[in-house]
Design a protein around this motif. Structure first.
Motif, mmCIF file in Angstrom:
data_model
loop_
_atom_site.group_PDB
_atom_site.id
_atom_site.type_symbol
_atom_site.label_atom_id
_atom_site.label_comp_id
_atom_site.label_asym_id
_atom_site.label_seq_id
_atom_site.Cartn_x
_atom_site.Cartn_y
_atom_site.Cartn_z
ATOM 1 N N LEU A 70 -4.882 -51.335 31.140
ATOM 2 C CA LEU A 70 -5.624 -50.074 31.246
ATOM 3 C C LEU A 70 -4.668 -48.887 31.106
ATOM 4 O O LEU A 70 -3.565 -48.892 31.666
ATOM 5 N N HIS A 71 -5.112 -47.880 30.377
ATOM 6 C CA HIS A 71 -4.274 -46.694 30.127
ATOM 7 C C HIS A 71 -5.200 -45.532 29.806
ATOM 8 O O HIS A 71 -5.682 -45.405 28.679
ATOM 9 N N ASP A 72 -5.491 -44.680 30.794
ATOM 10 C CA ASP A 72 -6.429 -43.569 30.609
ATOM 11 C C ASP A 72 -6.186 -42.579 31.749
ATOM 12 O O ASP A 72 -5.233 -42.734 32.515
ATOM 13 N N ILE A 73 -7.051 -41.597 31.889
ATOM 14 C CA ILE A 73 -6.871 -40.665 33.003
ATOM 15 C C ILE A 73 -7.173 -41.396 34.315
ATOM 16 O O ILE A 73 -7.885 -42.415 34.314
ATOM 17 N N PRO A 74 -6.607 -40.911 35.436
ATOM 18 C CA PRO A 74 -6.732 -41.657 36.698
ATOM 19 C C PRO A 74 -8.169 -42.007 37.074
ATOM 20 O O PRO A 74 -8.459 -43.144 37.481
ATOM 21 N N ASN A 75 -9.098 -41.073 36.920
ATOM 22 C CA ASN A 75 -10.490 -41.327 37.316
ATOM 23 C C ASN A 75 -11.100 -42.476 36.527
ATOM 24 O O ASN A 75 -11.814 -43.325 37.083
ATOM 25 N N THR A 76 -10.802 -42.512 35.230
ATOM 26 C CA THR A 76 -11.365 -43.563 34.376
ATOM 27 C C THR A 76 -10.757 -44.924 34.696
ATOM 28 O O THR A 76 -11.466 -45.941 34.748
ATOM 29 N N VAL A 77 -9.452 -44.941 34.922
ATOM 30 C CA VAL A 77 -8.796 -46.215 35.257
ATOM 31 C C VAL A 77 -9.289 -46.728 36.613
ATOM 32 O O VAL A 77 -9.576 -47.925 36.768
ATOM 33 N N ALA A 78 -9.441 -45.822 37.582
ATOM 34 C CA ALA A 78 -9.953 -46.258 38.898
ATOM 35 C C ALA A 78 -11.340 -46.874 38.725
ATOM 36 O O ALA A 78 -11.655 -47.909 39.331
ATOM 37 N N GLY A 79 -12.174 -46.274 37.895
ATOM 38 C CA GLY A 79 -13.512 -46.808 37.661
ATOM 39 C C GLY A 79 -13.468 -48.185 37.006
ATOM 40 O O GLY A 79 -14.231 -49.082 37.356
ATOM 41 N N ALA A 80 -12.554 -48.349 36.055
ATOM 42 C CA ALA A 80 -12.420 -49.652 35.384
ATOM 43 C C ALA A 80 -11.949 -50.720 36.376
ATOM 44 O O ALA A 80 -12.418 -51.865 36.344
ATOM 45 N N VAL A 81 -11.040 -50.348 37.258
ATOM 46 C CA VAL A 81 -10.558 -51.294 38.285
ATOM 47 C C VAL A 81 -11.726 -51.708 39.179
ATOM 48 O O VAL A 81 -11.916 -52.902 39.477
#
Ligand SMILES: O=C(O)c1cc(=O)[nH]c(=O)n1[C@@H]1O[C@H](COP(=O)(O)O)[C@@H](O)[C@H]1O
Length: 238
Positions: free
Chosen positions: A65-76
């Motif tokens: 995963l490699h994106d802005i923090p909010n998007t990565v947290a959502g993917a997690v």
């Protein structure tokens, strides 16, 4: 850790039946399976569940995963119900992104009542040489860049990193023993290097301080994958 527990076999293939068959062939000879982008893009979370249910092996989910923090947290949070043992993010996403992933992994595991996935930050891909790094504006030796990213990952709550075997000995001196070093770019002397550039044999990588080895084609592309996995296990002392 038993020698066989160190190895995660990379099931880089798009089909469920192929992945299940490969997992079944190497069960007992490896410590877990790694499912990555090729499989996930084709089969999604349902396919992951299917393979895991069939083989009962620990899951390393390699989504980088490699994106802005909010998007990565959502993917997690979205993959937390799969309860992988390990999940990858890219260390190059920066301190806040790494922190967001680590926090989301902890919070969502508590909310769901599942084991917390370990967040591994990918440092410099094992397919990159110093020249490749210079071409994208990172004109420092790969080992220096890996070391820098490892420190950022550790300082921001990651549980470990992915790095090439060439950097392991150096990193082991700087990082605590419980910080996981997951190491691809593993090539026994009898296997082809393919697109990997910073490679080492399995026994040498463990001697240098690798916790886990990610091994794909030396096992999965062999005419007899079980025999290849057994040979690697024996090289590791099993
Ligand atoms: O994150 C990874 O697992 C990874 C990071 C890296 O720097 N290099 C690397 O090869 N990998 C993965 O490790 C596996 C290596 O596969 P083989 O080269 O076939 O042994 C692949 O699934 C890659 O996606």
């Amino acid at each position: 850790m038993r020698p066989t527990d160190r190895v995660f076999v990379a099931l880089d293939m798009p089909e469920i039946e192929g992945a299940k068959a490969m997992a079944a062939q190497v069960a007992g000879l490896v410590g877990g399976v790694k499912l990555g982008l090729e499989f996930f893009m084709a089969q999604g979370p349902a396919g992951i569940r299917d393979v895991i249910a069939a083989g009962d092996l620990p899951l390393f989910l390699d989504l980088k995963l490699h994106d802005i923090p909010n998007t990565v947290a959502g993917a997690v949070r979205s993959v937390a119900p799969l309860a992988p043992k390990f999940l990858t993010i890219h260390a190059g996403g920066g301190p806040a992104m790494i922190r967001a992933a680590a926090d989301a992994a902890r919070e969502e595991a508590e909310r769901l009542g599942v084991p917390r996935m370990r967040i591994l930050a990918v440092t410099v891909l094992t397919s990159l040489s110093d020249e490749d790094l210079a071409a994208v504006g990172q004109a420092v030796p790969a080992a220096d860049q890996v070391r820098r990213l490892a420190q950022v990952a550790h300082a921001n709550g990651a549980d470990g990193i992915v790095c090439s075997p060439a950097e392991v000995a150096l990193l082991r001196r700087d990082l605590p023993a419980d910080f996981t070093l997951m190491v691809p770019g593993i090539r026994p002397t009898w296997a082809a290097a393919n697109d990997q550039k910073r490679v080492m044999g399995p026994r040498d990588a463990v001697a240098a301080g690798a916790d886990h080895l990610v091994i794909g084609r030396p096992i999965t592309a062999d005419a007899d994958p079980a025999a290849a996995a057994r040979r690697i296990a024996e090289e590791l002392g099993a």
